[in-house]
Design an enzyme around this catalytic site. Structure first.
Site, PDB file in Angstrom:
ATOM      1  N   GLY A 217       0.695  -1.371  -0.039  1.00 37.43           N
ATOM      2  CA  GLY A 217       0.052   0.132  -0.125  1.00 37.43           C
ATOM      3  C   GLY A 217       0.830   1.358  -0.013  1.00 37.43           C
ATOM      4  N   GLU A 257       4.716  -6.030   2.250  1.00 40.93           N
ATOM      5  CA  GLU A 257       4.259  -6.422   1.006  1.00 40.93           C
ATOM      6  C   GLU A 257       4.149  -5.599  -0.072  1.00 40.93           C
ATOM      7  OE1 GLU A 257       1.540 -10.268   1.987  1.00 40.93           O
ATOM      8  OE2 GLU A 257       0.308  -8.753   0.980  1.00 40.93           O
ATOM      9  N   PRO A 258       4.975  -4.747  -0.455  1.00 36.98           N
ATOM     10  CA  PRO A 258       4.913  -3.733  -1.277  1.00 36.98           C
ATOM     11  C   PRO A 258       4.774  -4.154  -2.616  1.00 36.98           C
ATOM     12  CG  PRO A 258       7.141  -3.598  -0.499  1.00 36.98           C
ATOM     13  CD  PRO A 258       6.352  -4.682   0.093  1.00 36.98           C
ATOM     14  N   ARG A 260       3.554  -1.440  -5.847  1.00 37.29           N
ATOM     15  CA  ARG A 260       4.001  -0.236  -6.484  1.00 37.29           C
ATOM     16  C   ARG A 260       5.368   0.399  -5.938  1.00 37.29           C
ATOM     17  NH1 ARG A 260      -0.354   2.977  -7.876  1.00 37.29           N
ATOM     18  NH2 ARG A 260      -1.833   1.579  -6.334  1.00 37.29           N
ATOM     19  N   ARG A 296      -4.585   2.710 -16.031  1.00 39.45           N
ATOM     20  CA  ARG A 296      -4.760   3.511 -14.784  1.00 39.45           C
ATOM     21  C   ARG A 296      -5.289   4.757 -14.813  1.00 39.45           C
ATOM     22  NH1 ARG A 296      -1.346   5.102 -11.387  1.00 39.45           N
ATOM     23  NH2 ARG A 296      -2.668   4.362  -9.503  1.00 39.45           N
ATOM     24  N   TYR A 300      -8.978   4.798 -12.825  1.00 39.09           N
ATOM     25  CA  TYR A 300      -8.916   5.470 -11.479  1.00 39.09           C
ATOM     26  C   TYR A 300      -8.618   6.725 -11.690  1.00 39.09           C
ATOM     27  CZ  TYR A 300      -7.036   0.633 -10.249  1.00 39.09           C
ATOM     28  OH  TYR A 300      -6.840  -0.616 -10.350  1.00 39.09           O
ATOM     29  N   CYS A 331     -11.117   2.112 -29.417  1.00 39.98           N
ATOM     30  CA  CYS A 331     -12.303   2.695 -29.831  1.00 39.98           C
ATOM     31  C   CYS A 331     -13.541   3.042 -28.720  1.00 39.98           C
ATOM     32  CB  CYS A 331     -13.028   1.847 -31.017  1.00 39.98           C
ATOM     33  SG  CYS A 331     -11.912   1.741 -32.481  1.00 39.98           S
ATOM     34  N   GLU A 332     -13.027   3.827 -27.746  1.00 39.22           N
ATOM     35  CA  GLU A 332     -13.754   4.071 -26.597  1.00 39.22           C
ATOM     36  C   GLU A 332     -13.462   5.587 -26.149  1.00 39.22           C
ATOM     37  OE1 GLU A 332     -15.085   1.820 -23.445  1.00 39.22           O
ATOM     38  OE2 GLU A 332     -14.502  -0.138 -24.338  1.00 39.22           O
ATOM     39  N   TYR A 360       1.289  -1.957 -12.113  1.00 37.41           N
ATOM     40  CA  TYR A 360       0.047  -1.876 -12.822  1.00 37.41           C
ATOM     41  C   TYR A 360      -0.003  -1.389 -13.871  1.00 37.41           C
ATOM     42  CZ  TYR A 360      -0.504  -2.992  -7.813  1.00 37.41           C
ATOM     43  OH  TYR A 360      -0.141  -3.425  -6.384  1.00 37.41           O
TER      44      TYR A 360
HETATM   45  N1  LLP Z   1      -0.669  -7.213  -0.904  1.00 42.09           N
HETATM   46  C1  LLP Z   1      -1.987  -7.596  -1.176  1.00 42.09           C
HETATM   47  C2  LLP Z   1      -2.764  -8.494  -0.623  1.00 42.09           C
HETATM   48  C3  LLP Z   1      -2.495  -6.628  -2.321  1.00 42.09           C
HETATM   49  O1  LLP Z   1      -3.873  -7.091  -2.712  1.00 42.09           O
HETATM   50  C4  LLP Z   1      -1.779  -5.758  -2.793  1.00 42.09           C
HETATM   51  C5  LLP Z   1      -2.310  -5.070  -4.151  1.00 42.09           C
HETATM   52  C6  LLP Z   1      -0.591  -5.452  -2.373  1.00 42.09           C
HETATM   53  C7  LLP Z   1      -0.156  -6.330  -1.550  1.00 42.09           C
HETATM   54  C8  LLP Z   1       0.435  -4.429  -2.929  1.00 42.09           C
HETATM   55  O2  LLP Z   1       0.018  -3.375  -2.957  1.00 42.09           O
HETATM   56  P1  LLP Z   1       0.724  -2.221  -3.468  1.00 42.09           P
HETATM   57  O3  LLP Z   1       1.992  -1.951  -2.606  1.00 42.09           O
HETATM   58  O4  LLP Z   1       0.991  -2.219  -4.776  1.00 42.09           O
HETATM   59  O5  LLP Z   1      -0.051  -0.621  -3.204  1.00 42.09           O
HETATM   60  N2  LLP Z   1      -4.068  -1.497  -9.617  1.00 42.09           N
HETATM   61  C9  LLP Z   1      -4.407  -0.490  -8.744  1.00 42.09           C
HETATM   62  C10 LLP Z   1      -3.614  -1.271  -7.434  1.00 42.09           C
HETATM   63  C11 LLP Z   1      -4.548  -2.414  -6.908  1.00 42.09           C
HETATM   64  C12 LLP Z   1      -3.734  -3.006  -5.711  1.00 42.09           C
HETATM   65  C13 LLP Z   1      -4.422  -4.345  -5.415  1.00 42.09           C
HETATM   66  N3  LLP Z   1      -3.621  -5.095  -4.216  1.00 42.09           N
HETATM   67  C14 LLP Z   1      -3.585   0.544  -8.982  1.00 42.09           C
HETATM   68  O6  LLP Z   1      -2.690   0.391 -10.216  1.00 42.09           O
HETATM   69  O7  LLP Z   1      -3.600   1.490  -8.491  1.00 42.09           O
END
Ligand code: LLP
Length: 407
Positions: A217, A257-258, A260, A296, A300, A331-332, A360
């Site tokens: 996150g 658990e990063p 992004r 994205r 979003y 085409c959207e 992503y």
């Molecule tokens: N752990 C779990 C269980 C998750 O579901 C996720 C992301 C992460 C870790 C890693 O999250 P991060 O550190 O990348 O924020 N497609 C969206 C993001 C969706 C994330 C889904 N789960 C975007 O492009 O913003």
């Protein structure tokens, strides 16, 4: 990334192409690992952000373990050389055969609901398991990515400790870890830390725990004016909080658990301008990629910096900027990368880079409109390696039954 290098990459591999810089991934990993003094600490790369095996290998070599949310991700992580014990499977709403896939590959599973814990216990009694807790708190850059709180489908609600204990006893399961992931794109550490506090409260109910996984996150700045998360402050507070917990309870491994944070800023999407169109009010700059390849902005409303890639010798020339809409070839009408964006004059054939697309980006790409997937290229200092070939028309026929594939 060096603009001259990007022009060379276009010549060698064409566009659209995702380009990743290995040094940026290594920098992000080191910055994060060094900001948290608590030991033992494990960083699991959440590979849904980018599952190219070359990138998985980079994180394996840096010392990461890996978080997988599907059997496909487990398959890729194993292919990239992670060992089973370095994989945590945190899927949700899994089928019997998906659970079996993890078990048969010796991969620890996180149960996302009491119902999945029950099914897991029936299939694999007397084994280790992890559970995902919903700490009744969510956060994120957009409502689609908030994964905690009462409206969220994720995790076992934090007050369900008695039911968890009863299922663990019923199937003689050993609870190895508790897990949470409250959302994505969080730039304000306070929210994450509040979640950790709640998770640790639940963790206190389980005296044999070996790890506490606080999820991913961590956000990165995408828009001008956005500031990076204060990692030092976050690391210090997290270290204090978990150290205090461990002193009152027992030693545990802290897991982050990063996804992004580790890869977003390493990547750009290179694209070529194919058309410029003006109407009485707006100028549209069309490019040779679209929301099928990078969704994205459409999904979003996410902001991504777009830059014109010009050779270094002409970079100093003054060019007046004007407002344009940068749009794709799908085409959207949602196929827009940026509206009212100030950019220098653009014409057909110009090269653009959409920044911070390492996370992503490709992993959410599709062949919608029957456009094959982009290529991927990895830059490591002076070495440029193609790590995924551009998709082909043959890919569009893959698994279709009613056609002569070779015809
Ligand atoms: N752990 C779990 C269980 C998750 O579901 C996720 C992301 C992460 C870790 C890693 O999250 P991060 O550190 O990348 O924020 N497609 C969206 C993001 C969706 C994330 C889904 N789960 C975007 O492009 O913003």
């Amino acid at each position: 990334m060096d603009f001259d290098r990007l022009a060379e990459i276009r010549t060698a591999y064409g566009t659209p192409t995702y380009v990743y810089d290995k040094q940026v991934m290594a920098r992000q990993y080191q910055n994060l690992a060094q900001s948290i003094r608590y030991t033992p600490l494990r960083i699991h790369y959440a590979c849904k952000a980018n599952t190219n095996c070359a990138i998985l290998r980079i994180f394996r070599d840096l010392g990461c373990a890996v978080d997988c949310v599907s059997p496909g991700e487990i398959f890729l992580a194993l292919k990239a050389g992670f060992s089973s014990s370095d994989i945590l499977f945190t899927g949700n709403n899994l089928t019997h055969s998906e659970i079996m896939y993890a078990i048969s590959h010796d991969v620890l599973m996180t149960a996302d609901s009491l119902s999945q814990l029950e099914v897991y216990g029936q299939i694999n009694p007397e084994s280790d398991v992890c559970i995902r807790i919903n700490p009744n708190l969510g956060a994120g850059h957009h409502k689609h990515v908030i994964t905690g709180g009462l409206q969220s489908k994720f995790g076992i609600y934090q007050t369900d400790v008695a039911q968890i204990t009863s299922l663990l006893n019923k199937y003689n399961l050993h609870l190895k870890g508790v897990h949470m992931h409250i959302g994505s794109g969080i730039l304000e550490p306070v929210l994450l830390l509040k979640g950790v506090e709640s998770l640790l409260q639940v963790a206190g109910e389980f005296p044999d725990l070996e790890f506490v996984d606080i999820g991913g996150g961590l956000g990165v700045p995408y828009e001008p004016g956005q500031v990076s998360m204060d990692l030092r402050k976050f690391g210090e507070s997290l270290t204090d909080m978990v150290t205090r917990w461990a002193e009152h309870n027992h030693a545990v491994t802290l897991v982050l658990e990063p996804g992004r944070f580790l890869v977003a800023e390493s990547g750009i999407l290179l694209t070529t301008v194919t058309a410029v169109k003006e109407n009485p009010k707006y100028t549209f700059v069309g490019v040779d990629t679209g929301f099928n390849h990078f969704m994205r902005p459409a999904l979003y409303n996410a902001y991504h910096e777009i830059v014109k890639v010009v050779p270094s010798e002409s970079r100093r020339e003054f060019q007046e900027h004007s407002e344009v809409t940068v749009c794709g070839d799908i085409c959207e009408s949602a196929d827009i990368f940026a509206r009212n964006r100030l950019l220098p004059p653009l014409k057909e054939g110009d090269l653009l880079a959409i920044l911070n697309t390492g996370a992503y980006g490709f992993s959410m790409a599709s062949e919608y409109n029957s456009r094959p997937l982009p290529a991927e290229v990895l830059v490591d200092k002076t070495t440029v390696t193609e790590i995924r070939k551009r998709g082909t028309f043959q890919d569009l026929l893959r698994n279709q039954c009613e056609v002569d594939i070779d015809g």
